[in-house]
Design a protein around this motif. Sequence first.
Motif, PDB file in Angstrom:
ATOM      1  N   PHE A 280       0.828  -1.204   0.000  1.00  0.00           N
ATOM      2  CA  PHE A 280       0.000   0.000   0.000  1.00  0.00           C
ATOM      3  C   PHE A 280       0.859   1.249   0.000  1.00  0.00           C
ATOM      4  O   PHE A 280       0.591   2.203  -0.747  1.00  0.00           O
ATOM      5  N   VAL A 281       1.899   1.272   0.822  1.00  0.00           N
ATOM      6  CA  VAL A 281       2.788   2.440   0.886  1.00  0.00           C
ATOM      7  C   VAL A 281       3.427   2.690  -0.480  1.00  0.00           C
ATOM      8  O   VAL A 281       3.457   3.826  -0.962  1.00  0.00           O
ATOM      9  N   MET A 282       3.913   1.631  -1.108  1.00  0.00           N
ATOM     10  CA  MET A 282       4.547   1.818  -2.418  1.00  0.00           C
ATOM     11  C   MET A 282       3.534   2.235  -3.477  1.00  0.00           C
ATOM     12  O   MET A 282       3.858   2.984  -4.396  1.00  0.00           O
ATOM     13  N   SER A 283       2.292   1.774  -3.331  1.00  0.00           N
ATOM     14  CA  SER A 283       1.266   2.165  -4.301  1.00  0.00           C
ATOM     15  C   SER A 283       0.895   3.639  -4.188  1.00  0.00           C
ATOM     16  O   SER A 283       0.390   4.234  -5.138  1.00  0.00           O
ATOM     17  N   LYS A 284       1.146   4.233  -3.013  1.00  0.00           N
ATOM     18  CA  LYS A 284       0.831   5.643  -2.822  1.00  0.00           C
ATOM     19  C   LYS A 284       1.907   6.558  -3.370  1.00  0.00           C
ATOM     20  O   LYS A 284       1.748   7.768  -3.381  1.00  0.00           O
ATOM     21  N   SER A 285       2.994   5.976  -3.811  1.00  0.00           N
ATOM     22  CA  SER A 285       4.057   6.749  -4.440  1.00  0.00           C
ATOM     23  C   SER A 285       3.737   6.864  -5.920  1.00  0.00           C
ATOM     24  O   SER A 285       3.558   5.862  -6.594  1.00  0.00           O
TER      25      SER A 285
END
Length: 436
Positions: free
Chosen positions: A422-427
Motif C-alpha cells: 500500500f505504501v509503495m502504491s501511494k508513491s
Amino acid sequence: MNRTPLIAIQFAALAAACSNPPARAPLAQGRPAVSTAETQEPANPVVEWNRALLRMVRTPGAQPATIHPTRSFAMLHLAIRGAVDSIDQTPRLIRASSQEASQEAAAAAAAHDLLVTLYPSFAAQLDTQLQQSLAQVPDGAPKTEGVRIGQDFAGRVLAARADDGSTAPPLKFTFGTLPGAYQSTPPNFPSQPQFTSWPHVKPFALERASQFRPGPPPALESEAYADALNEIKSLGTASGSTASADQALTGRFWNGAIQNYWNEIAQTAALSRGLTTAETARLFALLDVAIADSVIAFYDAKYTYTFWRPVTAIRAADTDGNPETDADPNWLPQAGRTAPDPSYPGAHAVISAAAAAVLEGFLEEVDFAFSVTSEVLPGTQRSFESFAAAAREATLSRVFAGQHFRFDLSAGHRLGQKVAEFVMSKSDSPKENEND
C-alpha cells in the motif's frame, strides 16, 4: 523551487513526492556480499543522518518510553525526501540558474532541524554534524538555498505530525484471566504492557490503523494451536531446547529492535548500489514510512485480539481445553524475558516483511548478497543472498527465542507485505528525468 507537495505531509505528501527509481543493473554473479559493518565510507548525507538517529535511539533513555522510535525515522526521512525531491524534480533550466539549490545542504538542514526538535538533548552533537555536513558543500547561493529548503520541509513535517496522537498518555490495560487472554509475563511481570495508545496514532500512509487487520488467531482447541504451542515449547525454551546450535544463535542474533537492523540493511544496499542522494532519500522515506505504519497496524491487531504470550500459554496449557497440549509451570523463553505486549501478530514478522518488500521493490533486485551485524551480539554477523531470506530468518528467530507462536509470524508476514504494498502504491511514478 519547493514545488513538490509534502504528502499532506502524512503520505499524501510522500505519495505526491515519490517517484520510482531508475532500473538498476542486477547484482553480478559471484559478487561478494556487502556488510553492514564494512560499508562505512564513503556515505551520502541521507545515510549519515540515518546513522545519527540510530545512535540516538540506541542511547539508553534517549527515546521517550511511550513514543515508538519508528515515528522519528519516518519523520526524518519524509523531511529529507521532501527537501531533496523539491530540488531534484525542478526543471533543469531552473536548476541551472544562480538559484540552483544543493540537495546535500537541503538533506542536512532538514535532518538537523527535525532531530533537534525531537531530541533536544542531542543539540550539540547534531549542530556539529550539521557543520561537518555543510562544510562539504561549496559556499554560495546553492548551499544557502538548500539550507532554506531543508529547514522549510523539517518545519512542515513537524507541523503535520504535531497532533498525530503520539503524545497521548498510554491507555490503562486490564490483564485478562481467562485462557487465551494476555496476561503479565514471567519472570519480571510488567505492571502494564507497552504502547497501548499506539493503535490510535495517525498513520503516515495507511487510511486507518485497522486497514489490513488480520483475522483472529486459531482457537485454543484447534490442531493448529496445539502444533504451534508444542513447537515453541520445544524449540524456544531456556533449558533443554531441541533447537540446533544455529537455530539458538538465530534466536539471540535478532533479539533486538528489528527496525534498526533493517535501517542498517538499507544503508548497506544504498551504498553498495551507489544510489544518489535523491534516490537514497526516496528509498529511506518509503522504507521508514512502511515500517512506521506497520507498527501502528500491528499494535491495532495486538490490542484487538489481546492474545496470550507463549510463556503464559505453556505454563497454563492445562486450562486451554486442548488435549494435545501439556502444561510446564516452570517454562521460560530462551530470550529470558518476553516483550511486554500481546502476542498476535509478531512485530519482527510484520516489520521484516514490510522492509524486505520495500527494498526489493525499490532496487528491483530479488537477489542481493549482504551481511548484517546483530543489534545485541556485537561483532556477530550473518549473511544472506536476498532481503527475503533475511526477513524469513528474522521472522523465524522469534520461535527460537521463545517469543512467538508460528501463527503470530504468518499473520505478521502477511500484514507487513500488505502495508508495504500500500505504501509503495501511494508513491506516484513520474519518470526520473521527465523534467530534464
